[in-house]
Design an enzyme around this catalytic site. Sequence first.
Site, short mmCIF file in Angstrom:
data_model
loop_
_atom_site.label_atom_id
_atom_site.label_comp_id
_atom_site.label_asym_id
_atom_site.label_seq_id
_atom_site.Cartn_x
_atom_site.Cartn_y
_atom_site.Cartn_z
N TYR A 1 0.84 -1.21 0.00
CA TYR A 1 0.00 0.00 0.00
C TYR A 1 0.86 1.24 0.00
CZ TYR A 1 1.00 -0.13 5.03
OH TYR A 1 1.63 -0.18 6.24
N PRO A 2 0.38 2.30 -0.65
CA PRO A 2 1.10 3.57 -0.65
C PRO A 2 0.57 4.45 0.47
CG PRO A 2 -0.69 3.70 -2.20
CD PRO A 2 -0.77 2.33 -1.56
N LYS B 1 2.18 11.48 4.21
CA LYS B 1 2.07 12.14 5.50
C LYS B 1 1.16 13.35 5.29
CE LYS B 1 4.79 9.74 8.22
NZ LYS B 1 4.18 8.79 9.16
N SER C 1 1.18 7.41 12.45
CA SER C 1 0.11 6.96 11.55
C SER C 1 -1.23 7.57 11.94
CB SER C 1 -0.05 5.44 11.59
OG SER C 1 0.97 4.81 10.88
#
Lengths: 286, 286, 286, 286, 286
Positions: C180-181, C184, C258
């Site tokens: 997955y890409p 930020k 995240s």
Amino acid sequence: MNQPAGRPHAASQSLPEPSRTPSEGLHCSHFMYRFRRDVLAGLSARRLRDGMRQFLAAVDPAEATRPEKLQRYIISGHKADFALMMMDADPLKIDAVHQAVVSGPLGAAVEATWSFVSMSEISEYVPSVPQYREKLIREGNAPDSPELAAKVAAYERRLPMMNQQRLSPDIPDWPAACFYPMNKSRVPGANWFMESSSLRQTLMAEHAQSGMAFAGRVSQLITVGVGLDDWEWMVTLWGRNPEHLKEIVYRMRFDQASAKYGEFGPFYVGYSATGEEILDHCRINV
Amino acid sequence: MNQPAGRPHAASQSLPEPSRTPSEGLHCSHFMYRFRRDVLAGLSARRLRDGMRQFLAAVDPAEATRPEKLQRYIISGHKADFALMMMDADPLKIDAVHQAVVSGPLGAAVEATWSFVSMSEISEYVPSVPQYREKLIREGNAPDSPELAAKVAAYERRLPMMNQQRLSPDIPDWPAACFYPMNKSRVPGANWFMESSSLRQTLMAEHAQSGMAFAGRVSQLITVGVGLDDWEWMVTLWGRNPEHLKEIVYRMRFDQASAKYGEFGPFYVGYSATGEEILDHCRINV
Amino acid sequence: MNQPAGRPHAASQSLPEPSRTPSEGLHCSHFMYRFRRDVLAGLSARRLRDGMRQFLAAVDPAEATRPEKLQRYIISGHKADFALMMMDADPLKIDAVHQAVVSGPLGAAVEATWSFVSMSEISEYVPSVPQYREKLIREGNAPDSPELAAKVAAYERRLPMMNQQRLSPDIPDWPAACFYPMNKSRVPGANWFMESSSLRQTLMAEHAQSGMAFAGRVSQLITVGVGLDDWEWMVTLWGRNPEHLKEIVYRMRFDQASAKYGEFGPFYVGYSATGEEILDHCRINV
Amino acid sequence: MNQPAGRPHAASQSLPEPSRTPSEGLHCSHFMYRFRRDVLAGLSARRLRDGMRQFLAAVDPAEATRPEKLQRYIISGHKADFALMMMDADPLKIDAVHQAVVSGPLGAAVEATWSFVSMSEISEYVPSVPQYREKLIREGNAPDSPELAAKVAAYERRLPMMNQQRLSPDIPDWPAACFYPMNKSRVPGANWFMESSSLRQTLMAEHAQSGMAFAGRVSQLITVGVGLDDWEWMVTLWGRNPEHLKEIVYRMRFDQASAKYGEFGPFYVGYSATGEEILDHCRINV
Amino acid sequence: MNQPAGRPHAASQSLPEPSRTPSEGLHCSHFMYRFRRDVLAGLSARRLRDGMRQFLAAVDPAEATRPEKLQRYIISGHKADFALMMMDADPLKIDAVHQAVVSGPLGAAVEATWSFVSMSEISEYVPSVPQYREKLIREGNAPDSPELAAKVAAYERRLPMMNQQRLSPDIPDWPAACFYPMNKSRVPGANWFMESSSLRQTLMAEHAQSGMAFAGRVSQLITVGVGLDDWEWMVTLWGRNPEHLKEIVYRMRFDQASAKYGEFGPFYVGYSATGEEILDHCRINV
């Protein structure tokens, strides 16, 4: 959701006859098209020749089926090869041109890639004669001065023509045009529809001022998509030179009405063309 | 919406002739293409041979129809197989190359997957000579010093070349390039178009400083899409090595102009190629 | 936009030769593919047999054209049937495998549904030996203690191997992987690129700590897409069991790096397979 | 996620029989369709004639298979050529009409471009008779006055008809209609579902008031998509004239219920038509 | 990005064997499909007959290849014609059914329009027996009371069955079901993953309470997509009547866990069906 169910059987004495024709203004549609080269490649020379003839008739229809306004453009970039912009009192007369374009032997090779359905109207932000007089007084004109009277009289003479231009524009004979839809934002902190009427009037007047600097180089039409299509307004700009389109949109982006509240959809830029020029440019030939 | 309806009939004494040619700068288009293998598989050897010949002529056109700039790239990843980047005074000369690419026997097997339509210009953020002089004084240079005079004179000599590079760039003979469109954000709390001109000038000058660190490794062109396509600017970066493209974009992302206000569209990375190399890489052969 | 126009003609004495090969790290591409069953249905048995042979050669190329790393996966769900993940110093060697997959008789029935173009690198967040020493001291280790010296020496021995793993990973022989890409975020209130370097270092170190709990069950590779593709990073996770992939991503989502700043693109989960297993699973046979 | 796993084996003494028929209200579906001209071009005259006959039967089904409500529209713009709007107690009776439209010789040339699945219900915001009485008292009516009693009695008489209109509307014989789905926003700062019940009641009552101004010109139906389709509600507006659709939606956009909390999906505007008129308008003929 | 590179060669004494089978729970996939009528129209009667036979075998596979759970649904609206929902310890056994559906003569006419890949698990929000006991005490139960002891004992007896239902549910024999994926939001001001564990426990317990009101009318399964697909969770609701699906989702939308933190993907509603009923409803016949 508790909105009124309407009253179809209400006393209709004062109600207009059911109709597709608006009491004021015109229906307006913009259609973007691309030729499907894979389908074109499969057409016989004869079908292609028939298709080209039907295409030319479709984009330049005879009097009886011709919408009141019909403009054709070659579009730059890959999003469309060509565009139609049409206005008429009957929406189905406009859609009939679209149906003719996608019908016939060439129609199978024409893909409508985007469209916008709207209506022309006189914006609520156009000042009435008394509103205009009050505005001049707020700007420092003496209430009883002959100068004020002259300005008001001039506005009163100009207003019907300006309104007519909004409802059914004279389209200038210039090479370039651009098209894009827009919304006024409703995000927390920049909600146009929660602002006072007077703030909205002020911001729209400033915005109009910006546009006036481009008189003679850009002509514009704003039509309403609210309730009809996915954006609230559709903007059509005609430019004496494509650079003026870039300049006016960039300049206006700094107006608070756009900078803070404007949300913009896809932009298309195109160049006025005949049906033959469209086919020629797109290398559709036998 | 109450923007001025324009005045197509206004006194036109000082107005330029209607034209597609900008008074300054060039039209610029980027096109991304993918070969449709299902269509290719259906071409006879003869049509494929004809198509390849026409393709090579389309991407390397003869003098008369060749745009002022025309670059070709093999694109990495699945979003495109190859790209064209073109600049010319006439937008239809650019679009004619695109039409040639999607026409002919091979054109049916070429899908344009993305494009961007823009124009080159001299940015409002390029300091004029007096602005540059004032900036040097603010940075501590004595107003009457010969050092200041020398720096200003050097800038004055350099500026026309820099501006020419912005309007019609010399393209370096490097293998890699990347392409992406961008906007300046207008969200509450980070609205570029509501900031003061001086803040915007400062941020853009800082941003320019970041870029200068890559001189000799990255060359760039910023063209304007406002009013013409879906993003406000188009960025073209040429890199001596693809790693420099990654590095400069990463480095610049921390500049406030990008970190706070930048919104980025799709990115494409590609490698300079001839038409033959594109066909060979994509295994288009008879 | 006023970024420097670059100086292609600048003194190049210290500049590297133009090249597609990065000075450090490898190009990396992930490709997702789906078989088009409508096209497959139209292939003759002979073309299908030829196509299968060419497909197997394409996904398992001979030495000369084989990228340094080449992994194959069966993908779960409808977004793709199979995937390739490749790394090499030459990006066109990678793209050549992709072109081989979509060429030939079976290529017409192979649709690339997604891809990501990136490069491996040593992250700026990997502590240098002195940074690591300072970190240990901040955590309470006495500056002159033999324990500190031993830990630093161990890190110094380990670091080259760890960096090599980042640039050109040893890929574990495990059945599952996910891809997955990510970006930020730069929204007001959670703008990673506006945070101080030290905060970013701290958050990334915490994030690394979370990952270490999965040692032996999950191995990962982070490659950089900035300037090359639509997301800033690409994450590749190899799992001893697919449940570990779910667990590590869920666990890490609570890390501030995240939870507050991560933006995630499409996720793909797949299972290591040979070319024959891909064809067999997808029921491509004569 | 820790929602109850349900108890399929719980004591079912008071539970209704499993059924697709709701205890109140009807299933409602809107379908948008476009003719695929490339497929149409490949139909023989005989298949086209058969297809047209089957199409007309599908959009005007016989008694036994006809949903309780079935409306047909020509749609403006490129998003759809025509639409069906259907209501019935059995959702599969509705979907069977859709399946009939896309089946048969013409069905291969019909592409469903959008749809929305919903159910009619009596909104929680419809005041009960006691709630209505309290509202009148809050508005200044004396609790024991005969005027209050008369108003309450009138409401009590009107309510069943109004509710029936919400569950199974009488559809006016007007030319125009528009369709769009909507959500109530849940963004921080404008979260409808976090507001108190009384605020929501007040805002919905104001919103209803706006709509009443259009009685006789616009009739509306709000159906519920929550749990069934991608938006929470579906709005169907029937207009005596298309300009009324534009006007009511624009007017209501300033109501706080819409301005602050409304999120809108795609809009479609159409004109009532028979199956023959649809084929004729779209130039489907032999 | 500086997450640990993993240590594939770490001491593996305590590590499980590499496997696709989770140590707890099942793989779960939802597939949505639409018949492509243009492809169907080109099938000969014989191929169609073969295709129908293979389709029926694919959606109702023999023992050896049958996933542990396999449900079939007719889907309302245009987004899909039918759906499969499957669970098994081996993800490739599930994907093999999908491959069978899109293979064979009818497979070319079957388009997978959406899917979701997830795994079942026992949520972190299911209270353990001691947590449940503490919760009862907080709610006012006397710590030493026989009532408390009885409630705790009942929970302890019920818990294994409840957990089994979460890992491998008994699916009720009801006509309706709906499916949708969801995320917990991470926007500034409503960031689920930044909230304390105790707040998340409380909100999930409230949410569970809402669901319990629908016992006997709605049964649900929450599976995890984190790391596997584009959303964090997948919700499957089975309803005694479709109106219960609408009601429970509407009711739960007011729970803070949904109102403030829930982000929802596409919704699909369907009706339990056999393979024959799917073909019959979609008018696939010879």
